[in-house]
Design a protein around this motif. Structure first.
Motif, PDB file in Angstrom:
ATOM      1  N   PHE A  37      70.308  44.592  29.205  1.00 33.36           N
ATOM      2  CA  PHE A  37      70.973  44.046  28.035  1.00 33.36           C
ATOM      3  C   PHE A  37      71.161  45.177  27.032  1.00 33.36           C
ATOM      4  N   ARG A  38      71.977  44.937  26.024  1.00 29.34           N
ATOM      5  CA  ARG A  38      72.144  45.928  24.970  1.00 29.34           C
ATOM      6  C   ARG A  38      72.369  45.246  23.633  1.00 29.34           C
ATOM      7  N   GLN A  39      72.026  45.976  22.580  1.00 23.65           N
ATOM      8  CA  GLN A  39      72.205  45.446  21.237  1.00 23.65           C
ATOM      9  C   GLN A  39      72.740  46.553  20.341  1.00 23.65           C
ATOM     10  N   LYS A  43      74.821  43.401  15.657  1.00 22.58           N
ATOM     11  CA  LYS A  43      75.316  42.456  16.667  1.00 22.58           C
ATOM     12  C   LYS A  43      74.156  41.842  17.437  1.00 22.58           C
ATOM     13  N   GLU A  44      74.432  40.748  18.106  1.00 21.92           N
ATOM     14  CA  GLU A  44      73.428  40.101  18.927  1.00 21.92           C
ATOM     15  C   GLU A  44      73.244  40.869  20.234  1.00 21.92           C
ATOM     16  N   ARG A  45      72.077  40.711  20.809  1.00 21.98           N
ATOM     17  CA  ARG A  45      71.825  41.316  22.111  1.00 21.98           C
ATOM     18  C   ARG A  45      72.712  40.634  23.146  1.00 21.98           C
ATOM     19  N   GLU A  46      73.287  41.450  24.040  1.00 24.54           N
ATOM     20  CA  GLU A  46      74.209  40.900  25.026  1.00 24.54           C
ATOM     21  C   GLU A  46      73.876  41.387  26.425  1.00 24.54           C
ATOM     22  N   ALA A  92      74.571  51.505  21.706  1.00 29.02           N
ATOM     23  CA  ALA A  92      73.640  50.381  21.527  1.00 29.02           C
ATOM     24  C   ALA A  92      72.247  50.817  21.964  1.00 29.02           C
ATOM     25  N   TYR A  94      69.634  49.914  24.654  1.00 31.66           N
ATOM     26  CA  TYR A  94      69.668  49.274  25.965  1.00 31.66           C
ATOM     27  C   TYR A  94      68.256  48.856  26.375  1.00 31.66           C
ATOM     28  N   TYR A  95      68.150  47.613  26.829  1.00 35.22           N
ATOM     29  CA  TYR A  95      66.868  47.038  27.226  1.00 35.22           C
ATOM     30  C   TYR A  95      66.915  46.598  28.689  1.00 35.22           C
ATOM     31  N   MET A 111      69.389  35.479  27.939  1.00 32.06           N
ATOM     32  CA  MET A 111      68.153  36.156  27.578  1.00 32.06           C
ATOM     33  C   MET A 111      66.921  35.320  27.858  1.00 32.06           C
TER      34      MET A 111
END
Length: 127
Positions: A37-39, A43-46, A92, A94-95, A111
């Motif tokens: 995911f990335r944020q 912005k919201e995490r996507e 962003a 990145y997770y 998520m």
């Protein structure tokens, strides 16, 4: 308990490439689907990408399809995100995340289907 550690972030020019890694420890890595995911700021995490526990199936967000590739090495307990043709809008944190369901055949983009998260790694793409 699962511990996820991302690495490989940094500054890259637009059009360049970067590979992120996520090393996992704890529960049986090879039994769980994994996601990236990335944020971006403000912005919201996507969702970015997901890969099945076997590595045989993948799923991508439309925004990265054809540019990013997710893969995994179960012998090394590591999942990767190869990012090519990077754009400034890819900037962003990145997770990586581990799906909460063992042996699932569903590649989730939501998520709340993931129960363990890394601390994130910053990727900055300059124009």
């Amino acid at each position: 308990q699962v511990h996820l550690v991302e690495s490989g972030g940094g500054l890259v020019q637009a059009g360049g490439s970067q590979r992120l890694s996520c090393a996992a420890s704890g529960r049986t890595f090879s039994s769980y689907n994994m996601g990236w995911f990335r944020q971006a700021p403000g912005k919201e995490r996507e969702f970015v990408a997901a890969i099945s526990w076997s590595g045989g199936s993948t799923r991508y967000a439309d925004s990265v399809k054809g540019r990013f590739t997710i893969s995994r090495d179960n012998a090394k307990n590591t999942v990767y995100l190869q990012m090519n043709s990077l754009k400034p809008e890819d900037t962003a944190v990145y997770y990586c995340a581990a799906d909460r369901h063992s042996g699932s055949y569903a590649l989730n983009s939501q998520m709340d289907e993931y129960d363990y998260w890394g601390q994130g790694t910053q990727v900055t793409v300059s124009s």
